[in-house]
Design an enzyme around this catalytic site. Structure first.
Site, PDB file in Angstrom:
ATOM      1  N   GLY A 179       0.980  -1.278   0.029  1.00 55.67           N
ATOM      2  CA  GLY A 179       0.074   0.000   0.068  1.00 55.67           C
ATOM      3  C   GLY A 179       0.814   1.182   0.152  1.00 55.67           C
ATOM      4  CG  ASN A 180      -0.026   4.782  -1.606  1.00 55.83           C
ATOM      5  OD1 ASN A 180      -0.759   5.570  -1.043  1.00 55.83           O
ATOM      6  ND2 ASN A 180      -0.423   3.920  -2.978  1.00 55.83           N
ATOM      7  NE  ARG A 181       3.570   7.949   5.321  1.00 63.99           N
ATOM      8  CZ  ARG A 181       4.467   8.840   5.642  1.00 63.99           C
ATOM      9  NH1 ARG A 181       5.627   8.739   5.343  1.00 63.99           N
ATOM     10  NH2 ARG A 181       4.054  10.101   6.414  1.00 63.99           N
ATOM     11  CB  SER A 182      -2.721   8.253  -0.812  1.00 66.05           C
ATOM     12  OG  SER A 182      -4.059   8.902  -0.819  1.00 66.05           O
ATOM     13  CB  ALA A 212      -1.307   7.475  -4.003  1.00 64.12           C
TER      14      ALA A 212
END
Ligand code: C5P
Length: 222
Positions: A28-31, A94
């Site tokens: 995943g990512n931090r968006s 993102a």
């Protein structure tokens, strides 16, 4: 209902995507999704019909917005394509650039003595570029670019490569701005030049950005 965007259909993507490795793990990512949700909220307040394609986030659905929840980049691609045609597409999500070749059906187990794990990842499809090249291309296609360095130069090359009308660049790591934050600072770039917006709360930036895009649509600028 009244407002400057009345009669227009706006599609916004927001949030991260989660790419499953196995039933327990994902990439995943931090968006946080806050920027895209703020844009969707302001567009609806201004009278647009809004479809918000949301990755996995914990945010309430803005009033008057039709929300489609997705998890992966592939699901987001499908949901955005299904939402076309529209007058304006804003890709604020993102989206993962790579995804595991095939998610495992069972949880991946570490082997005795194993020190290294190699995950094979394949490219995802670029939603923004596909919208911009679509036979039913929206009048305005707007992207976001989060960069750690050479922000304007990288964003401008994305604008050209992906065939966009406008790109909103932001620098990752500026104190108090960007991912997970309520504030942001953008450099809005088109073929003619660039203009800074903010630092300001994301809902203020959303309103300023939609002012700019509204002028472009009314002025017929492409
Ligand atoms: O190339 P990069 O991922 O930095 O570009 C960011 C922009 O492209 C964002 O607007 C994002 O929503 C969009 N994007 C997309 N599909 C992808 C990757 C990025 O729509 N697979």
């Amino acid at each position: 209902m009244s407002g400057p965007l009345i009669g227009m259909k706006v599609v916004v993507s927001a949030g991260p995507t989660f790419e499953d490795i196995d039933p327990a793990r994902f990439l995943g990512n931090r968006s946080s999704g806050k920027m895209g949700f703020a844009i969707a909220a302001v567009a609806a307040q201004r009278g647009a019909e809004v479809v918000l394609v949301a990755g996995p986030v914990h945010l309430p659905t803005p009033e008057g917005v039709r929300r489609v929840d997705v998890r992966s980049a592939a699901q987001m691609h499908r949901a955005v394509m299904d939402a076309l045609p529209c007058d304006l597409y804003i890709g604020a999500a993102a989206v993962a650039d790579f995804t595991p070749r095939a998610p495992l059906e069972r949880k991946l187990k570490k082997q005795p003595g194993q020190d290294v794990l190699v995950l094979e990842l394949v490219r995802t499809r670029d939603i923004l570029a596909d919208v911009a090249a679509h036979p039913q291309r929206p009048a305005q296609v707007v992207g976001f670019a989060a960069e750690t360095n050479d922000v304007a130069a990288y964003a401008r090359s994305k604008l050209e490569r992906k065939g966009l009308d406008l790109i909103c660049a932001n620098q990752v790591g500026l104190p108090g701005c960007g991912f997970e934050s309520d504030d942001n600072a953008l450099l809005v770039i088109d073929a003619h030049g660039d203009r800074p917006l903010g630092p300001a709360p994301k809902h203020v930036l959303a309103a300023q950005l939609l002012d700019l895009i509204g002028q472009r649509i009314r002025g017929g600028r492409t």
